[in-house]
Design a protein around this motif. Structure first.
Motif, short mmCIF file in Angstrom:
data_model
loop_
_atom_site.label_atom_id
_atom_site.label_comp_id
_atom_site.label_asym_id
_atom_site.label_seq_id
_atom_site.Cartn_x
_atom_site.Cartn_y
_atom_site.Cartn_z
N LEU A 235 0.83 -1.20 0.00
CA LEU A 235 0.00 0.00 0.00
C LEU A 235 0.87 1.25 0.00
CD1 LEU A 235 -2.90 -0.79 2.51
CD2 LEU A 235 -3.00 -0.72 0.01
N LEU A 236 1.97 1.17 0.74
CA LEU A 236 2.84 2.33 0.90
C LEU A 236 3.52 2.73 -0.41
CD1 LEU A 236 3.92 4.16 3.21
CD2 LEU A 236 5.86 2.60 3.39
N VAL A 237 3.94 1.75 -1.19
CA VAL A 237 4.75 2.09 -2.38
C VAL A 237 4.06 1.77 -3.69
CG1 VAL A 237 6.92 1.80 -1.14
CG2 VAL A 237 5.95 -0.14 -2.36
N GLN A 238 2.74 1.53 -3.65
CA GLN A 238 2.09 1.10 -4.90
C GLN A 238 2.06 2.19 -5.96
OE1 GLN A 238 -2.15 0.63 -4.96
NE2 GLN A 238 -2.40 1.62 -2.98
N HIS A 239 1.95 3.46 -5.55
CA HIS A 239 1.88 4.51 -6.55
C HIS A 239 3.26 5.06 -6.84
CE1 HIS A 239 -2.41 4.37 -6.39
NE2 HIS A 239 -2.41 4.59 -5.08
N ASP A 240 3.50 5.42 -8.10
CA ASP A 240 4.78 5.98 -8.45
C ASP A 240 4.87 7.42 -7.96
OD1 ASP A 240 6.00 3.82 -9.79
OD2 ASP A 240 4.62 4.12 -11.45
N ARG A 241 5.68 7.61 -6.94
CA ARG A 241 5.98 8.96 -6.48
C ARG A 241 7.48 9.06 -6.38
NH1 ARG A 241 2.33 7.59 -2.57
NH2 ARG A 241 4.14 7.23 -1.25
N ARG A 242 7.96 10.25 -6.04
CA ARG A 242 9.41 10.37 -5.88
C ARG A 242 9.86 9.48 -4.74
NH1 ARG A 242 11.65 16.07 -5.05
NH2 ARG A 242 13.38 14.86 -4.19
N GLY A 243 10.84 8.65 -4.99
CA GLY A 243 11.41 7.87 -3.90
C GLY A 243 10.79 6.48 -3.75
N THR A 244 9.64 6.23 -4.36
CA THR A 244 9.05 4.90 -4.15
C THR A 244 9.85 3.82 -4.86
OG1 THR A 244 7.49 5.42 -5.90
CG2 THR A 244 6.64 5.46 -3.66
N GLY A 245 10.45 4.17 -6.01
CA GLY A 245 11.27 3.20 -6.72
C GLY A 245 12.42 2.73 -5.82
N PHE A 246 13.06 3.71 -5.18
CA PHE A 246 14.16 3.40 -4.27
C PHE A 246 13.66 2.53 -3.10
CE2 PHE A 246 16.52 4.55 -0.38
CZ PHE A 246 17.77 4.08 -0.75
N ALA A 247 12.52 2.93 -2.52
CA ALA A 247 11.99 2.18 -1.38
C ALA A 247 11.68 0.74 -1.78
CB ALA A 247 10.73 2.87 -0.84
N ARG A 248 11.05 0.56 -2.96
CA ARG A 248 10.74 -0.80 -3.43
C ARG A 248 12.01 -1.63 -3.54
NH1 ARG A 248 7.31 0.88 -8.58
NH2 ARG A 248 5.65 1.96 -7.48
N THR A 249 13.06 -1.04 -4.14
CA THR A 249 14.32 -1.77 -4.29
C THR A 249 14.87 -2.19 -2.94
OG1 THR A 249 14.81 -0.55 -6.30
CG2 THR A 249 16.65 -1.64 -5.22
N VAL A 250 14.83 -1.26 -1.98
CA VAL A 250 15.39 -1.56 -0.66
C VAL A 250 14.58 -2.67 0.03
CG1 VAL A 250 15.77 -0.64 1.65
CG2 VAL A 250 16.48 0.67 -0.34
N PHE A 251 13.24 -2.57 -0.04
CA PHE A 251 12.42 -3.60 0.61
C PHE A 251 12.67 -4.97 -0.03
CE2 PHE A 251 9.07 -0.10 1.44
CZ PHE A 251 9.81 0.34 2.51
N PHE A 252 12.99 -4.93 -1.32
CA PHE A 252 13.13 -6.17 -2.06
C PHE A 252 14.54 -6.75 -1.97
CE2 PHE A 252 12.58 -8.53 -6.18
CZ PHE A 252 11.63 -9.37 -5.67
N LEU A 253 15.50 -5.90 -1.60
CA LEU A 253 16.91 -6.30 -1.59
C LEU A 253 17.19 -7.57 -0.77
CD1 LEU A 253 19.54 -5.28 -2.84
CD2 LEU A 253 19.96 -3.99 -0.74
#
Lengths: 308, 267
Positions: free
Chosen positions: A112-130
């Motif tokens: 829910l937190l990172v579903q929409h493309d906003r500034r920084g969500t791409g980075f957050a997704r990568t980190v959560f997925f790392l």
């Protein structure tokens, strides 16, 4: 080989050219198909089908790690009433339930937190997925250090907060909690990704309609998002469920697989390579497999029905 | 109001991102700090390098297993996937179903008979045998991926190559392979990560300390040493074994995501 093409080129409209010619082409493609599929078929037969049959045979044989084997009926299945095995089953079920609930909640929150493309969500997704890229054994060794060294960041933090030093792996209960935390770190990004694709598949018109009807965020979450996400959520939970039921690395490494944290797979390992009784290990394997297949079929049905 | 909410989401994401990075950063940090005062930053790595048969041996072993697994998986599933997608042959459906059944049967339950079988084949305690087993575990995903990749290519592409005088094998090699390359990379990536990180299978199949892969060697470092655990060397080991995976993941991220989404949601 050029002849392969000719029917399609010369008579694209006619589905039935000269029968003999067509037959030989089909035969050629069939032979090629067999040749191309052969490496895979051999691998599957040798390293999957034969072991599967062998497991059934071993489960009804006296089969020591060293020495001759002979059939002994269903005696190996006594292993299923062994108190240590039953304890392992109970622990595995507890662990599976807690992990699946915690992991699903955390992953849903992250999605829910990172579903929409906003500034920084791409980075957050990568980190959560790392963490998903780090092997489970490496993860367990990493957390073994976090849980056990006095100078670990985790123990500094707990100390700083005034709790003193916690015994992270001391008892079955604390080891279970610590392991669930570790597994959540390792797999949350993976589940998050699956849930995100589900979220993106929800028709925006549904949200629009809900908003027009005056629903607030909370109502939209409960009435639109969750019902629509059910099949995806079920899939994420199934993956967590099957993974947890087969847990081995995490407890074997964190606690050495001691009795109060032994899982079913650890029990199989113990029967086979510590008690050196491969027949009993095979019997436990067969039973585990039977349960898992029943579970898998039930879950598939559930997902299919909910998917409609 | 909306701006406030956005800021809140940003702060939450950032805080959680730090939380997720912390374990990795801590390991990296403590692997680089000397155990005793005055110790230099590479002490832990030096002790790790000298551990057991030597870090180099374990790295080579792990690489061999991963290479066998990747090569066999990619070859078998590319050929098999093409056959599944484009060539009719007897037993096609059966082979597809049996291969997918590998997903239903967790391999930990067939490890015991596999152990016996590898003994019969003379592949016990062998990196090749371990690599083959690791490849087989990747076949369902690989086959699924490659079959879908070939099906996604227009039939005309292949026909054009055949008209130009290619054989089917030639068309596959020269024309189609370029089209399914993303699929091949995805399959190779998953196969590599699985084989590199595998713990139970090498723990059981490899008996000779010289042949251990990195995860098994690190496990022995953690549990086998008398007295206290050398946490410094252990953390250095975690860094060494995780680094290639993290690097590969960061470079090939989109293939990783592609694999999860295409594989997982077809269920």
């Amino acid at each position: 080989m050029v002849s392969l093409v000719s029917p399609r080129v010369s008579a694209p409209e006619a589905p039935a050219p000269a029968p003999r010619r067509r037959g030989s082409i089909a035969r050629g493609r069939r032979r090629l198909g067999i040749a191309y599929a052969a490496p895979m078929a051999v691998l599957v037969a040798v390293f999957f089908v034969i072991p599967l049959g062998l497991m059934l045979w071993m489960s009804v044989s006296h089969w020591p790690l060293v020495g001759a084997s002979y059939p002994n009926g269903v005696k190996n299945y006594d292993a299923l009433s062994d108190p240590l095995f039953l304890r392992a089953v109970w622990f595995t079920l507890k662990y599976t339930l807690v992990t699946t609930v915690v992991l699903s909640l955390v992953a849903f929150g992250l999605a829910l937190l990172v579903q929409h493309d906003r500034r920084g969500t791409g980075f957050a997704r990568t980190v959560f997925f790392l963490p998903s890229a780090v092997g489970l054994a490496s993860t367990s060794l990493l957390f073994y250090g976090l849980f056990n060294t006095d100078s670990s960041a985790l123990n500094h933090l707990v100390d700083f907060l005034g709790f003193g030093r916690a015994d992270w792996l001391g008892s079955g209960g604390s080891a279970l909690g610590s392991t669930v935390g570790m597994i959540t770190w390792r797999f949350a990004g993976f589940s998050m990704l699956i849930l995100m694709t589900g979220l993106q598949g929800i028709d925006p018109a549904l949200y629009e309609a809900a908003r027009i009807d005056g629903a607030n965020r909370w109502q939209i979450l409960w009435r639109v998002t969750l019902p629509q996400l059910r099949p995806t959520l079920a899939l994420a939970m199934v993956l967590s469920l099957t993974g947890s039921l087969l847990a081995f690395d995490q407890f074997f490494i964190l606690t050495g697989g001691r009795h109060d944290t032994a899982t079913v797979v650890i029990d199989i390992y113990r029967e086979a390579f510590l008690s050196q009784d491969l027949g009993r290990a095979a019997a436990v394997s067969v039973a585990t497999l039977a349960v898992l297949i029943v579970l898998n079929v039930a879950q598939l049905r559930l997902i299919r029905r909910e998917g409609k | 109001m909306n701006r406030l909410r956005a800021a809140g989401l940003h702060v939450t994401s950032a805080a959680l991102a730090v939380l997720f990075l912390l374990p990795l950063l801590w390991t990296l940090y403590s692997s680089l700090s000397g155990r005793e005062a005055g110790g230099s930053g590479t002490d832990n790595y030096r002790r790790l390098a000298d551990y057991g048969s030597g870090l180099g041996t374990y790295l080579v072993n792990t690489t061999v297993v991963a290479l066998v697994a990747v090569t066999v998986t990619v070859l078998a599933t590319t050929l098999g996937g093409y056959a599944m997608a484009r060539l009719a042959f007897p037993g096609r459906t059966l082979l597809f179903l049996v291969t997918l059944a590998i997903l239903m049967v967790p391999y930990t339950t067939i490890l015991v008979p596999l152990y016996i079988l590898l003994g019969w084949l003379g592949l016990q305690n062998s990196l090749l045998g371990l690599g083959l087993v690791m490849a087989v575990l990747q076949l369902p995903f690989g086959l699924f991926m490659m079959r879908n990749s070939f099906e996604a290519l227009p039939v005309e592409l292949e026909e054009a190559a055949l008209i130009d005088g290619c054989s089917i094998g030639g068309a596959l090699r020269r024309v189609l392979l370029r089209g399914v390359l993303p699929g091949v990379v995805t399959v190779a990536l998953f196969s590599f990560l699985a084989a590199w990180n595998e713990f139970v299978a090498p723990l059981i199949f490899l008996t000779d300390g010289e042949k251990f892969t990195l995860p098994v060697a690190l496990f022995n470092l953690q549990s086998g040493s008398l007295g206290s655990v050398d946490f410094g060397a252990l953390q250095a080991g975690v860094v060494v074994s995780a680094l290639p995976c993290v690097a590969v993941f960061l470079v090939l991220q989109r293939y990783y995501v592609r694999g999860f989404t295409s594989g997982a949601l077809k269920g």
